[in-house]
Design a protein around this motif. Structure first.
Motif, PDB file in Angstrom:
ATOM      1  N   LEU A  33     -30.876  -7.227  45.682  1.00  0.00           N
ATOM      2  CA  LEU A  33     -29.884  -7.835  44.742  1.00  0.00           C
ATOM      3  C   LEU A  33     -28.636  -7.119  44.333  1.00  0.00           C
ATOM      4  CD1 LEU A  33     -29.177 -10.830  44.030  1.00  0.00           C
ATOM      5  CD2 LEU A  33     -30.273 -10.542  41.828  1.00  0.00           C
ATOM      6  N   LEU A  34     -29.247  -5.812  43.820  1.00  0.00           N
ATOM      7  CA  LEU A  34     -28.158  -4.995  43.145  1.00  0.00           C
ATOM      8  C   LEU A  34     -27.462  -3.974  44.180  1.00  0.00           C
ATOM      9  CD1 LEU A  34     -30.049  -4.762  39.891  1.00  0.00           C
ATOM     10  CD2 LEU A  34     -28.200  -6.327  40.347  1.00  0.00           C
ATOM     11  N   SER A  35     -27.527  -4.125  45.384  1.00  0.00           N
ATOM     12  CA  SER A  35     -27.100  -3.166  46.323  1.00  0.00           C
ATOM     13  C   SER A  35     -25.476  -2.980  46.403  1.00  0.00           C
ATOM     14  CB  SER A  35     -27.837  -3.133  47.721  1.00  0.00           C
ATOM     15  OG  SER A  35     -27.323  -4.363  47.997  1.00  0.00           O
ATOM     16  N   GLU A  36     -24.781  -4.174  46.111  1.00  0.00           N
ATOM     17  CA  GLU A  36     -23.425  -4.256  46.226  1.00  0.00           C
ATOM     18  C   GLU A  36     -22.888  -3.948  44.949  1.00  0.00           C
ATOM     19  OE1 GLU A  36     -21.675  -4.786  48.844  1.00  0.00           O
ATOM     20  OE2 GLU A  36     -23.305  -4.881  50.513  1.00  0.00           O
ATOM     21  N   LYS A  37     -21.885  -3.159  44.888  1.00  0.00           N
ATOM     22  CA  LYS A  37     -21.049  -2.836  43.741  1.00  0.00           C
ATOM     23  C   LYS A  37     -19.876  -3.527  43.736  1.00  0.00           C
ATOM     24  CE  LYS A  37     -23.627   1.224  42.964  1.00  0.00           C
ATOM     25  NZ  LYS A  37     -23.331   2.724  42.857  1.00  0.00           N
ATOM     26  N   ARG A  38     -19.401  -4.237  44.651  1.00  0.00           N
ATOM     27  CA  ARG A  38     -18.057  -4.962  44.852  1.00  0.00           C
ATOM     28  C   ARG A  38     -18.289  -6.266  45.241  1.00  0.00           C
ATOM     29  NH1 ARG A  38     -13.974  -0.753  47.648  1.00  0.00           N
ATOM     30  NH2 ARG A  38     -14.936   1.191  46.508  1.00  0.00           N
ATOM     31  N   GLY A  39     -17.300  -7.088  44.923  1.00  0.00           N
ATOM     32  CA  GLY A  39     -17.318  -8.621  45.323  1.00  0.00           C
ATOM     33  C   GLY A  39     -18.048  -9.469  44.374  1.00  0.00           C
ATOM     34  N   VAL A  40     -18.556 -10.423  45.282  1.00  0.00           N
ATOM     35  CA  VAL A  40     -19.187 -11.679  44.343  1.00  0.00           C
ATOM     36  C   VAL A  40     -20.553 -10.965  43.933  1.00  0.00           C
ATOM     37  CG1 VAL A  40     -20.091 -13.840  44.665  1.00  0.00           C
ATOM     38  CG2 VAL A  40     -17.740 -13.345  45.469  1.00  0.00           C
ATOM     39  N   TRP A  41     -21.313 -10.429  44.985  1.00  0.00           N
ATOM     40  CA  TRP A  41     -22.497  -9.846  44.494  1.00  0.00           C
ATOM     41  C   TRP A  41     -22.464  -8.714  43.439  1.00  0.00           C
ATOM     42  CZ3 TRP A  41     -26.660 -12.556  45.727  1.00  0.00           C
ATOM     43  CH2 TRP A  41     -26.677 -13.514  46.890  1.00  0.00           C
TER      44      TRP A  41
END
Length: 73
Positions: A33-41
């Motif tokens: 869940l926390l791998s993306e640092k940009r965008g909606v996630w």
């Protein structure tokens, strides 16, 4: 507590930050869940960072909000 009132939005925000900070401590959820640092996630990542860095302020705000919801409202 309704979501369309100011106190409902504050409760939702506090619960969201606390939940994301908990997700950061669980290894499987952190990678999923926390791998993306940009965008909606990236909202989940940013909430987790707020929850871990400001844990004392978030905890105090949760206690104040719980007192408000239980006894004042």
């Amino acid at each position: 507590v309704t979501v369309y009132s100011l106190d409902g939005i504050l409760v939702f925000g506090l619960l969201f930050v606390c939940t994301c900070a908990y997700f950061k401590k669980v290894p499987r959820l952190k990678t999923w869940l926390l791998s993306e640092k940009r965008g909606v996630w990236g909202v989940f990542y940013k909430a987790a960072v707020i929850g871990t860095r400001l844990h004392a302020a978030v905890a105090a705000t949760c206690v104040v909000m719980a007192f408000y919801v239980l006894f004042i409202k």
